[in-house]
Motif scaffolding. Sequence first.
Motif, short mmCIF file in Angstrom:
data_model
loop_
_atom_site.label_atom_id
_atom_site.label_comp_id
_atom_site.label_asym_id
_atom_site.label_seq_id
_atom_site.Cartn_x
_atom_site.Cartn_y
_atom_site.Cartn_z
N ALA A 60 -19.08 -6.18 -0.45
CA ALA A 60 -18.98 -6.80 0.51
C ALA A 60 -17.83 -6.90 2.00
CB ALA A 60 -19.61 -8.64 1.01
N SER A 61 -16.50 -6.59 1.22
CA SER A 61 -15.37 -6.79 2.06
C SER A 61 -15.65 -5.30 3.30
CB SER A 61 -14.54 -6.20 0.69
OG SER A 61 -14.49 -4.96 0.15
N PRO A 62 -16.19 -4.54 2.99
CA PRO A 62 -15.78 -3.15 4.07
C PRO A 62 -16.48 -4.11 5.65
CG PRO A 62 -16.28 -2.34 1.86
CD PRO A 62 -16.53 -3.03 1.79
N VAL A 63 -17.60 -4.26 5.42
CA VAL A 63 -18.59 -4.76 6.23
C VAL A 63 -17.55 -5.81 6.94
CG1 VAL A 63 -21.07 -6.25 6.63
CG2 VAL A 63 -20.76 -3.99 4.58
N ILE A 64 -17.35 -6.92 6.26
CA ILE A 64 -16.54 -8.43 6.84
C ILE A 64 -15.65 -7.61 7.37
CG2 ILE A 64 -15.10 -9.52 5.92
CD1 ILE A 64 -17.14 -10.17 3.36
N ALA A 65 -14.53 -6.40 6.76
CA ALA A 65 -13.41 -5.68 7.31
C ALA A 65 -13.96 -4.94 8.70
CB ALA A 65 -12.55 -4.67 6.59
N TYR A 67 -16.45 -5.68 10.70
CA TYR A 67 -17.02 -6.81 12.13
C TYR A 67 -14.97 -7.66 12.16
CZ TYR A 67 -21.72 -6.28 11.98
OH TYR A 67 -22.71 -6.08 12.02
N PHE A 68 -14.85 -7.79 11.31
CA PHE A 68 -13.68 -8.71 11.89
C PHE A 68 -12.46 -7.49 12.46
CE2 PHE A 68 -8.94 -9.67 11.29
CZ PHE A 68 -9.26 -10.77 11.82
N THR A 69 -12.23 -5.98 12.19
CA THR A 69 -11.86 -5.56 12.93
C THR A 69 -12.44 -5.14 14.59
OG1 THR A 69 -11.29 -3.94 11.38
CG2 THR A 69 -11.14 -2.76 13.31
N TYR A 70 -13.35 -5.43 14.51
CA TYR A 70 -14.13 -4.92 16.05
C TYR A 70 -14.14 -6.40 16.54
CZ TYR A 70 -17.96 -4.56 20.09
OH TYR A 70 -18.52 -3.86 20.74
N TYR A 71 -14.55 -7.53 16.42
CA TYR A 71 -14.59 -8.97 17.15
C TYR A 71 -13.08 -9.56 17.43
CZ TYR A 71 -19.35 -8.79 15.96
OH TYR A 71 -20.83 -8.68 15.69
N ASP A 146 -25.92 11.21 15.05
CA ASP A 146 -27.09 10.36 13.78
C ASP A 146 -26.96 9.43 13.16
OD1 ASP A 146 -28.06 13.40 14.36
OD2 ASP A 146 -26.60 13.77 12.89
N ARG A 147 -25.83 8.28 13.54
CA ARG A 147 -25.91 6.87 12.95
C ARG A 147 -26.12 5.94 13.44
NH1 ARG A 147 -19.89 6.20 12.48
NH2 ARG A 147 -20.55 3.77 12.04
N ILE A 148 -27.56 6.49 14.53
CA ILE A 148 -27.60 5.36 15.27
C ILE A 148 -29.58 5.90 16.21
CG2 ILE A 148 -26.52 5.72 18.00
CD1 ILE A 148 -26.48 2.90 18.88
N ASP A 149 -30.33 4.89 15.85
CA ASP A 149 -31.74 5.28 16.13
C ASP A 149 -32.23 5.14 17.29
OD1 ASP A 149 -32.20 7.39 14.02
OD2 ASP A 149 -33.03 5.75 12.73
N ARG A 150 -32.66 5.44 18.02
CA ARG A 150 -34.10 5.19 19.53
C ARG A 150 -35.29 3.69 19.13
NH1 ARG A 150 -35.61 9.06 23.42
NH2 ARG A 150 -34.94 10.56 21.93
N VAL A 151 -35.00 3.71 18.89
CA VAL A 151 -36.25 2.31 19.31
C VAL A 151 -36.99 1.59 19.73
CG1 VAL A 151 -37.63 0.81 17.33
CG2 VAL A 151 -35.76 1.69 16.57
N ARG A 231 -17.37 2.75 14.85
CA ARG A 231 -15.84 2.90 13.92
C ARG A 231 -15.31 2.32 13.43
NH1 ARG A 231 -14.83 5.33 19.16
NH2 ARG A 231 -13.06 2.83 19.70
N ALA A 232 -15.55 1.38 13.59
CA ALA A 232 -15.28 -0.65 12.64
C ALA A 232 -16.17 -0.14 11.52
CB ALA A 232 -16.08 -1.16 13.64
N SER A 233 -17.58 0.83 11.65
CA SER A 233 -17.86 0.45 10.80
C SER A 233 -18.03 2.37 9.68
CB SER A 233 -19.90 0.54 10.59
OG SER A 233 -20.85 1.45 12.01
N SER A 234 -17.29 2.63 10.11
CA SER A 234 -16.44 4.22 9.37
C SER A 234 -17.48 4.11 8.35
CB SER A 234 -16.48 5.17 10.23
OG SER A 234 -14.89 5.06 10.21
#
Length: 241
Positions: A60-65, A67-71, A146-151, A231-234
């Motif tokens: 989980a640490s990459p995900v947490i990091a 979001y912490f970087t972005y927020y 390609d990392r984001i979908d239109r819905v 970028r934060a989630s790369s």
Amino acid sequence: MSGFNSSPPTAARAVSAAADEPLGLTVHSMPSPRQALDGAEGRRTVMGRWKMILVMLCCASPVIASYFTYYVVRPEGRRVYGELIDPQRTLPDLVATTREGTPVRLSSLKGQWLLVAVADGACDTLCEQQLYLQRQLRESLGREKDRIDRVWLVSDAAAVPARLDTGLRGATVLRVPAAQLAQWLAPEPGHALAEHFYVVDPMGNWMMRFPARMDNAGAGRAKRDLDRLLRASSSWDEPGR
């Protein structure tokens, strides 16, 4: 001889008496084999749980990091254009349908960033503008698109006009009743669902809402938000599910 005492001294008699007494031993109770096994099993269980917790934290640490970087860790003066949703709302396990009527679980959209638009099937002028901006926003992301979908979530039973087919190429179009959508997404007070774009992260959390009736200038600011998110989630997110 009258001055000689044939009896041994008192100290000598005491040593001799002590030597004649049996040796006393203190025996401490030993644990039974079952108790020893139970104790070892308990220690292994505790160690196993700690190892599992450490593995989960590492995953989980990459995900947490990110979001912490972005927020949190962002330069002074930088402002987020979209509204951050707190608490985030997890993608519900609803059953949607495709344009052809095939049932699809909404939770199957997890695993990819989503840029979501909502409108009824007739798709009025606002709807067409939203779908156009949605397409342009994704294309503007360049190699990250390609990392984001239109819905597009169609909120009623009306048929989707054929004139939209070209613009919808590559987009995910699913029909979800408005009442069910209202259990997950929500507009700003005084606005309708169809006036916003909604951003959903790869874990299925609705985490951002862009302002109602976004224009071209707003779309440029929304692009910056999407750039920062990607970028934060790369470090943990890649194209595809």
